[in-house]
Design an enzyme around this catalytic site. Structure first.
Site, mmCIF file in Angstrom:
data_model
loop_
_atom_site.group_PDB
_atom_site.id
_atom_site.type_symbol
_atom_site.label_atom_id
_atom_site.label_comp_id
_atom_site.label_asym_id
_atom_site.label_seq_id
_atom_site.Cartn_x
_atom_site.Cartn_y
_atom_site.Cartn_z
ATOM 1 N N ARG A 1 -6.965 43.848 -71.370
ATOM 2 C CA ARG A 1 -6.707 45.250 -71.010
ATOM 3 C C ARG A 1 -6.950 46.191 -72.191
ATOM 4 N NH1 ARG A 1 -1.573 44.517 -66.857
ATOM 5 N NH2 ARG A 1 -2.878 44.155 -65.030
ATOM 6 N N LYS B 1 0.937 30.885 -50.921
ATOM 7 C CA LYS B 1 1.603 31.270 -49.675
ATOM 8 C C LYS B 1 0.827 32.270 -48.840
ATOM 9 C CE LYS B 1 6.379 30.369 -50.776
ATOM 10 N NZ LYS B 1 7.681 30.999 -51.024
ATOM 11 N N GLY C 1 -4.105 38.368 -60.390
ATOM 12 C CA GLY C 1 -3.278 37.362 -61.076
ATOM 13 C C GLY C 1 -3.956 36.087 -61.538
ATOM 14 N N GLY D 1 -1.850 43.314 -58.934
ATOM 15 C CA GLY D 1 -1.346 43.923 -57.699
ATOM 16 C C GLY D 1 -2.295 44.950 -57.102
#
Ligand code: 3PG
Ligand code: MG
Length: 396
Positions: free
Chosen positions: A38, A196, A353, A376
């Protein structure tokens, strides 16, 4: 892509105070930044504005303080690492006496202002905080795509009260994402992996309407297999979501989206590094076994599918890639995607992620067309949601 202004439109900034929102939310181990991606993404915009004689005032958040100063979350600790990546001096500016400190900066100087989240109104997008930030600058540049899913004072509010521009990193992200899902060349494939289904329901629902091939991997594939009546043994599986999984498969059918689920898998009785494993057809998983990776035959078929595609969006690993040998499918398919990208037949965009870590592990992150710095924000973009920080730039 049009719709927002960039540094090409900003005009003469010499002597002007430019508030530059960056994402400096970097992982640290003591005083050391463990991944400076970043910081490297922030550098071009800061350097360009400084070279043009602007007084560059960097705004950023760090961690999740509770709306008041907490030393643990001070951006003072990122000042030196940012300066090092830039190869220039960066002055840390605390909120106390910020106006006076800013007034001493000269054209070309770079100031890093303390954590925006030390104000409770930052995350509430409180107009009083927007006003407080705005007083410090003449112009606003938002360069923090990875924080653009937050409608905060420094990521959204400022764009309404100061002339607003996208920084270079924001611009590159938006252009790459537009190519990948906005107006992509078809056929388009998406790889969606991860543990998930529940965390990626909206992603899957959006993608079946957008892509031609949806490749589902990771633990979430087990939920789809179970929905189709496969006995997945001890595998991670959200049995309560099988009806939802069937709905998604139906929606895919209606939209002519081909869903790829593994038909061979790597299984083990224990989840640890290098346990005894078997590679079996999905219908042969024993009651005491768990699926931990996609099998070689399925990976080869997925590679063949990618060869017919022009565009690829990748989010999430195919297997439990952090635990050897369950990284094999992810690494293998990532290598195929990288080779197709290098040969010029595929535009490949990845983000979110674990994804970047998985591509780094495969040694192919540099060979993808674009790897997003966002977690996100990348997911919300894959859900088809409007990102407030981006939308505010578009309104300019
Ligand atoms: C991130 O690290 O994902 C961004 O900087 C946003 O941080 P947040 O999730 O604390 O808003
Ligand atoms: Mg986050």
């Amino acid at each position: 892509m049009t719709g927002f202004k960039t540094l090409d439109d900003i005009g003469d900034v010499h002597g002007k105070r430019v508030l530059v929102r960056e994402d400096l939310n970097v992982p640290m181990d003591g005083a050391r930044v463990t991944d400076d991606t970043r910081l490297r993404a922030a550098a071009p915009t800061i350097a360009e504005l400084s070279d043009k004689g602007a007084i560059v005032l960097v705004l950023a958040h760090f961690g999740r303080p509770k709306g008041e100063p907490e030393p643990e979350f001070s951006l003072a600790q990122v000042t030196q690492p940012l300066g090092q990546v830039l190869g220039r001096e960066v002055r840390f500016v605390d909120w106390e006496g910020v106006e006076d400190a800013v007034a001493t900066l000269q054209p070309g100087d770079i100031g890093l202002i303390e954590n925006t989240r030390f104000f409770a109104g930052e995350e509430k997008n409180d107009p009083a905080v927007v006003e407080r930030f705005a007083r410090l600058g003449d112009l606003y540049v938002n360069d923090a795509f990875s924080a653009a899913h937050r409608a905060h004072a420094s990521t959204e509010g400022l764009a309404h009260v100061l002339p607003a521009y996208a920084g270079r990193s924001m611009q590159i992200e938006l252009e790459a994402l537009e190519k990948a899902l906005g107006k992509p060349e078809h056929p388009v494939a998406a790889v969606v992996g991860g543990a998930k289904v529940s965390t990626k329901l909206d992603v899957l629902k959006h993608l079946v309407e957008k892509v031609d091939h949806l490749i589902i991997g990771g633990g979430m594939a087990n939920t789809f297999l179970a929905a189709r009546g496969v006995d997945v043994g001890k595998s991670l599986c959200e049995h309560d979501l099988t009806a939802t999984a069937l709905e998604i498969l139906d929606a895919a059918d209606r939209a002519n989206c081909i869903v790829h689920l593994p038909y061979d898998v790597v299984v083990a009785k224990e989840f640890r590094a290098n346990p005894p494993t078997r590679t079996v057809n999905v219908h042969e998983v024993a009651a005491d076994e768990m699926i931990l990776d996609v099998g070689p035959a399925a990976v080869e078929a997925l590679g063949d599918a990618l060869k017919t595609c022009k565009t690829l969006v990748w989010n999430g690993p195919l297997g439990a890639f952090e635990t050897p040998p369950f990284d094999v499918a992810t690494v293998s398919l990532a290598k195929t995607a990288a080779a197709l990208t290098k040969s010029g037949s595929l535009v490949s965009v990845a983000g979110g992620g674990d994804t970047v870590a998985a591509l780094n592990q495969a040694g192919v992150a540099d060979d993808f067309s674009f790897v997003s710095t966002a977690g996100g924000a990348f997911l919300e973009w894959m859900e088809g949601k409007e990102l407030p920080g981006v939308a505010a730039l578009m309104r300019q």
